[in-house]
Design an enzyme around this catalytic site. Structure first.
Site, PDB file in Angstrom:
ATOM      1  N   SER A   6       0.807  -1.100   0.119  1.00 11.38           N
ATOM      2  CA  SER A   6      -0.099   0.180   0.034  1.00 11.38           C
ATOM      3  C   SER A   6       0.934   1.153   0.058  1.00 11.38           C
ATOM      4  CB  SER A   6      -1.032  -0.044   1.277  1.00 11.38           C
ATOM      5  OG  SER A   6      -1.292   1.351   1.387  1.00 11.38           O
ATOM      6  N   HIS A  30      -1.629  -2.566  -3.633  1.00 13.63           N
ATOM      7  CA  HIS A  30      -2.604  -2.440  -2.638  1.00 13.63           C
ATOM      8  C   HIS A  30      -3.344  -0.968  -2.910  1.00 13.63           C
ATOM      9  CE1 HIS A  30      -5.603  -3.604   0.451  1.00 13.63           C
ATOM     10  NE2 HIS A  30      -5.228  -2.469   0.870  1.00 13.63           N
ATOM     11  N   ASP A  32      -5.587   1.880  -1.644  1.00 15.84           N
ATOM     12  CA  ASP A  32      -6.511   2.104  -0.799  1.00 15.84           C
ATOM     13  C   ASP A  32      -7.277   3.325  -1.056  1.00 15.84           C
ATOM     14  OD1 ASP A  32      -6.082   0.264   1.600  1.00 15.84           O
ATOM     15  OD2 ASP A  32      -4.059   1.301   1.446  1.00 15.84           O
ATOM     16  N   HIS A  63      -8.861  -1.802  -2.590  1.00 17.38           N
ATOM     17  CA  HIS A  63      -9.445  -1.864  -1.286  1.00 17.38           C
ATOM     18  C   HIS A  63     -10.453  -0.603  -0.874  1.00 17.38           C
ATOM     19  CE1 HIS A  63      -8.961  -1.822   3.563  1.00 17.38           C
ATOM     20  NE2 HIS A  63     -10.019  -1.959   3.066  1.00 17.38           N
ATOM     21  N   GLY A 140      -8.359   3.231   7.550  1.00 15.69           N
ATOM     22  CA  GLY A 140      -8.318   4.832   7.253  1.00 15.69           C
ATOM     23  C   GLY A 140      -7.056   5.564   7.219  1.00 15.69           C
ATOM     24  N   GLY A 143       0.216   3.119   9.183  1.00 11.22           N
ATOM     25  CA  GLY A 143       1.144   3.348  10.438  1.00 11.22           C
ATOM     26  C   GLY A 143       0.637   3.050  11.958  1.00 11.22           C
ATOM     27  N   ASP A 173      -4.421  -7.132   6.666  1.00  9.55           N
ATOM     28  CA  ASP A 173      -4.048  -5.607   6.188  1.00  9.55           C
ATOM     29  C   ASP A 173      -4.017  -4.526   7.525  1.00  9.55           C
ATOM     30  OD1 ASP A 173      -3.663  -3.161   5.082  1.00  9.55           O
ATOM     31  OD2 ASP A 173      -5.666  -2.996   3.939  1.00  9.55           O
ATOM     32  N   GLY A 175      -0.586  -2.810  10.179  1.00 12.28           N
ATOM     33  CA  GLY A 175       0.421  -2.943  10.981  1.00 12.28           C
ATOM     34  C   GLY A 175       1.435  -4.182  10.760  1.00 12.28           C
ATOM     35  N   SER A 196       3.745   1.189   5.558  1.00 11.75           N
ATOM     36  CA  SER A 196       4.751   1.909   6.052  1.00 11.75           C
ATOM     37  C   SER A 196       6.013   1.160   6.270  1.00 11.75           C
ATOM     38  CB  SER A 196       4.394   2.565   7.375  1.00 11.75           C
ATOM     39  OG  SER A 196       3.621   1.994   8.236  1.00 11.75           O
TER      40      SER A 196
HETATM   41  C1  DX5 Z   1      -5.387   0.981   6.272  1.00  8.52           C
HETATM   42  C2  DX5 Z   1      -5.113   0.473   4.920  1.00  8.52           C
HETATM   43  C3  DX5 Z   1      -3.799  -0.158   4.841  1.00  8.52           C
HETATM   44  C4  DX5 Z   1      -2.726   0.638   5.359  1.00  8.52           C
HETATM   45  C5  DX5 Z   1      -1.566  -0.187   5.709  1.00  8.52           C
HETATM   46  O1  DX5 Z   1      -6.577   1.610   6.435  1.00  8.52           O
HETATM   47  O2  DX5 Z   1      -6.096  -0.131   4.364  1.00  8.52           O
HETATM   48  O3  DX5 Z   1      -3.761  -0.886   3.671  1.00  8.52           O
HETATM   49  O4  DX5 Z   1      -2.221   1.393   4.503  1.00  8.52           O
HETATM   50  O5  DX5 Z   1      -0.626   0.601   6.258  1.00  8.52           O
HETATM   51  P1  DX5 Z   1       0.329  -0.087   7.389  1.00  8.52           P
HETATM   52  O6  DX5 Z   1       1.192  -1.194   6.813  1.00  8.52           O
HETATM   53  O7  DX5 Z   1       1.404   1.170   7.442  1.00  8.52           O
HETATM   54  O8  DX5 Z   1      -0.430  -0.210   8.536  1.00  8.52           O
HETATM   55 ZN    ZN Z   2      -5.941  -1.386   2.601  1.00  2.00          ZN
END
Ligand code: DX5
Ligand code: ZN
Length: 212
Positions: A6, A30, A32, A63, A140, A143, A173, A175, A196
């Site tokens: 993402s 991915h 978002d 997504h 949403g 990080g 998806d 963390g 991230s």
């Molecule tokens: C969260 C998104 C994720 C997010 C993941 O709402 O759907 O795809 O960008 O980012 P990290 O890996 O930093 O949690």
């Molecule tokens: Zn996502």
């Protein structure tokens, strides 16, 4: 383990980030999509997404963190680089209607569940589904910290798939890093989505490989 990346929280500008993911070992980009209603932040329209990825080689795993996901199905279906189109169970009064809409297109259909949503809610939908996206953070933003309490859902989904001969992949998806990827792999996930951890590093491939 498959890896989707993402791009929404990155140390690089958008164009550089997208190019770096496209040139990496990732299995999917991915995407978002946020509407400022289903989640607080808002970002891109389908037309923006179309332009942003028109020169990419990788397939897109979209997504939709949006209310009324039904409104976007037709436009995504026209994009040849979209493989999965995922709606949130919580985003529509009758998710099955949107699932059926997507099933009438060449796209694969995904259903995402928020951390507080139980697997039992989506059981009646699972025989129509190609991907279940288990959220391990509140949707949403990137990080955030991985919520370990969702791990049992992966095991449940794996058992239901086996008992019924279903074919969906289980993705997780939010963390995701080398440590949490290990936990979800052990629980039976087929794909992790990472933002991230990959995009805030210099060597995308090194980070991606550490998740597999
Ligand atoms: C969260 C998104 C994720 C997010 C993941 O709402 O759907 O795809 O960008 O980012 P990290 O890996 O930093 O949690
Ligand atoms: Zn996502």
């Amino acid at each position: 383990m498959k890896v989707g990346v993402s791009f929404i929280s990155s140390d690089y500008d958008l164009e550089t980030t997208i190019n770096k993911i496209d040139e990496s070992n990732a299995d999917y980009i991915h995407v978002d999509m946020m509407d400022g209603i289903f989640v607080e932040n808002s970002n891109y329209t389908v037309q923006d997404i179309k332009k942003m990825f028109k020169n990419c080689n990788k397939k897109l795993d979209v997504h939709m963190m949006v209310c009324s996901p039904n409104k976007f199905v037709k436009d995504f279906a026209k994009m040849s680089n979209v493989e999965y189109l995922t709606l949130h169970y919580e985003a529509h009064r009758r998710p099955i209607d949107v699932i059926n809409m997507i099933r009438h297109t060449p796209l694969k259909v995904g259903i995402a569940i928020n951390p507080e949503t139980k697997v039992s809610h989506i059981v009646p939908l699972l025989n129509h589904i190609d991907q279940v996206l288990v959220m391990s953070v509140k949707p949403g933003k990137g990080g955030q910290e991985f919520m370990k309490e969702i791990l049992y859902k992966i095991e449940t989904l794996r058992d239901i798939r086996e008992e019924n001969g279903y074919h969906y992949i289980i993705s997780v998806d939010g963390g995701i890093n080398a440590e949490t990827a290990k936990l979800v792999r052990k629980a039976g996930a087929d794909m992790v989505i990472s933002g991230s951890y990959v995009c805030k590093s210099e060597d995308y491939n090194k980070q991606i490989d550490s998740l597999r």
